[in-house]
Write an enzyme that holds these catalytic residues in place. Structure first.
Site, PDB file in Angstrom:
ATOM      1  CB  SER A 188       4.242  -2.042  16.774  1.00 26.62           C
ATOM      2  OG  SER A 188       5.594  -2.064  16.465  1.00 26.62           O
ATOM      3  NE  ARG A 190       5.242   4.741  11.378  1.00 27.03           N
ATOM      4  CZ  ARG A 190       4.824   4.134  12.476  1.00 27.03           C
ATOM      5  NH1 ARG A 190       4.470   2.876  12.436  1.00 27.03           N
ATOM      6  NH2 ARG A 190       4.743   4.777  13.615  1.00 27.03           N
ATOM      7  CG  HIS A 225      10.483  -0.846  14.905  1.00 20.77           C
ATOM      8  ND1 HIS A 225       9.529  -1.725  15.332  1.00 20.77           N
ATOM      9  CD2 HIS A 225      10.028   0.391  15.239  1.00 20.77           C
ATOM     10  CE1 HIS A 225       8.536  -1.057  15.916  1.00 20.77           C
ATOM     11  NE2 HIS A 225       8.806   0.223  15.864  1.00 20.77           N
ATOM     12  CE  LYS A 255      -3.332   3.617  29.777  1.00 14.95           C
ATOM     13  NZ  LYS A 255      -3.897   4.580  28.831  1.00 14.95           N
TER      14      LYS A 255
HETATM   15  P1  ADP Z   1       4.706   1.976  16.296  1.00 14.89           P
HETATM   16  O1  ADP Z   1       4.457   3.438  16.044  1.00 14.89           O
HETATM   17  O2  ADP Z   1       4.677   1.138  15.054  1.00 14.89           O
HETATM   18  O3  ADP Z   1       3.912   1.402  17.439  1.00 14.89           O
HETATM   19  P2  ADP Z   1       7.054   2.552  17.880  1.00 14.89           P
HETATM   20  O4  ADP Z   1       6.299   3.410  18.795  1.00 14.89           O
HETATM   21  O5  ADP Z   1       7.824   1.430  18.467  1.00 14.89           O
HETATM   22  O6  ADP Z   1       6.186   1.849  16.760  1.00 14.89           O
HETATM   23  O7  ADP Z   1       7.977   3.444  16.953  1.00 14.89           O
HETATM   24  C1  ADP Z   1       9.274   3.827  17.296  1.00 14.89           C
HETATM   25  C2  ADP Z   1       9.850   4.668  16.188  1.00 14.89           C
HETATM   26  O8  ADP Z   1       9.960   3.890  15.001  1.00 14.89           O
HETATM   27  C3  ADP Z   1       9.021   5.881  15.790  1.00 14.89           C
HETATM   28  O9  ADP Z   1       9.901   6.921  15.430  1.00 14.89           O
HETATM   29  C4  ADP Z   1       8.274   5.406  14.584  1.00 14.89           C
HETATM   30  O10 ADP Z   1       7.906   6.467  13.726  1.00 14.89           O
HETATM   31  C5  ADP Z   1       9.301   4.522  13.932  1.00 14.89           C
HETATM   32  N1  ADP Z   1       8.696   3.505  13.069  1.00 14.89           N
HETATM   33  C6  ADP Z   1       7.815   2.541  13.417  1.00 14.89           C
HETATM   34  N2  ADP Z   1       7.476   1.798  12.350  1.00 14.89           N
HETATM   35  C7  ADP Z   1       8.163   2.317  11.287  1.00 14.89           C
HETATM   36  C8  ADP Z   1       8.219   2.002   9.896  1.00 14.89           C
HETATM   37  N3  ADP Z   1       7.486   1.019   9.367  1.00 14.89           N
HETATM   38  N4  ADP Z   1       9.042   2.728   9.106  1.00 14.89           N
HETATM   39  C9  ADP Z   1       9.759   3.750   9.643  1.00 14.89           C
HETATM   40  N5  ADP Z   1       9.744   4.109  10.950  1.00 14.89           N
HETATM   41  C10 ADP Z   1       8.958   3.408  11.759  1.00 14.89           C
END
Ligand code: ADP
Length: 162
Positions: free
Chosen positions: A133, A95, A17, A41
């Site tokens: 995450s 990703r 992130h 959840k």
């Molecule tokens: P996750 O999918 O890891 O639970 P989020 O839902 O918080 O994380 O993701 C929010 C945004 O950040 C999405 O667009 C997701 O593709 C992007 N994102 C999450 N991890 C990465 C990463 N390692 N590299 C690039 N983008 C990421």
């Protein structure tokens, strides 16, 4: 003034992130990081904790780049949040092929509802593109080491959970 909206669950915020956020700083003048309320959840961190952790980690980075930062939470339609904050851009990280499939579908539906809002995808950097995450939460749940995947300030909070 270009306003960007970066939505996610950020449970917890990872180095992946942070990579997207730092690159978003080169594109926008004002970044709104929006934490979705119902994304997980059984969260590792409650919403207000996640919000504080993002502010602590990203605040100084935004200030150093002269970008205005807001960290908010939401439980409404993303396009309504974008309109509320006058964000013309939704920023997402890509990703994998599975991210691509999901993201393009969501983008198409958002575009239909709000044609004035553009979504941009930033390709994950190879060094951190594998970090998620969800996997961090699973590793924490099984007592594993997550040092390489989260910023030091977040690691501290994770260690305090134990
Ligand atoms: P996750 O999918 O890891 O639970 P989020 O839902 O918080 O994380 O993701 C929010 C945004 O950040 C999405 O667009 C997701 O593709 C992007 N994102 C999450 N991890 C990465 C990463 N390692 N590299 C690039 N983008 C990421």
């Amino acid at each position: 003034m270009r306003v960007g909206l970066y939505p996610g669950s950020f449970d917890p915020i990872t180095v992946g992130h942070i990579d997207i956020i730092e690159r978003a700083f080169t594109i926008v003048d004002h970044l709104v990081i929006a934490i979705g309320k119902n994304a997980t959840k059984t969260p590792l961190f409650e919403l207000d904790k996640r919000l504080a952790m993002i502010e602590e980690e990203v605040g100084p980075k935004a200030a150093a780049r002269d970008v205005r930062l807001e960290v908010i939470s939401f439980d409404t339609l993303l396009v309504d949040v974008a309109r509320q904050y006058k964000a013309g851009l939704i920023i997402r990280g890509l990703r994998s092929a599975s991210d691509f499939e999901y993201e393009t579908q969501m983008t198409a539906m958002n575009r239909t509802m709000a044609p004035e809002i553009e979504t941009i995808f930033l390709p994950a950097s190879p060094e951190v593109g594998f970090v998620s995450s969800t996997l961090v939460r699973q590793i924490v749940g099984m007592g594993g080491v997550v040092d390489p995947f989260v910023p030091a300030s977040v690691l501290k909070k994770i260690n305090e959970l134990k």
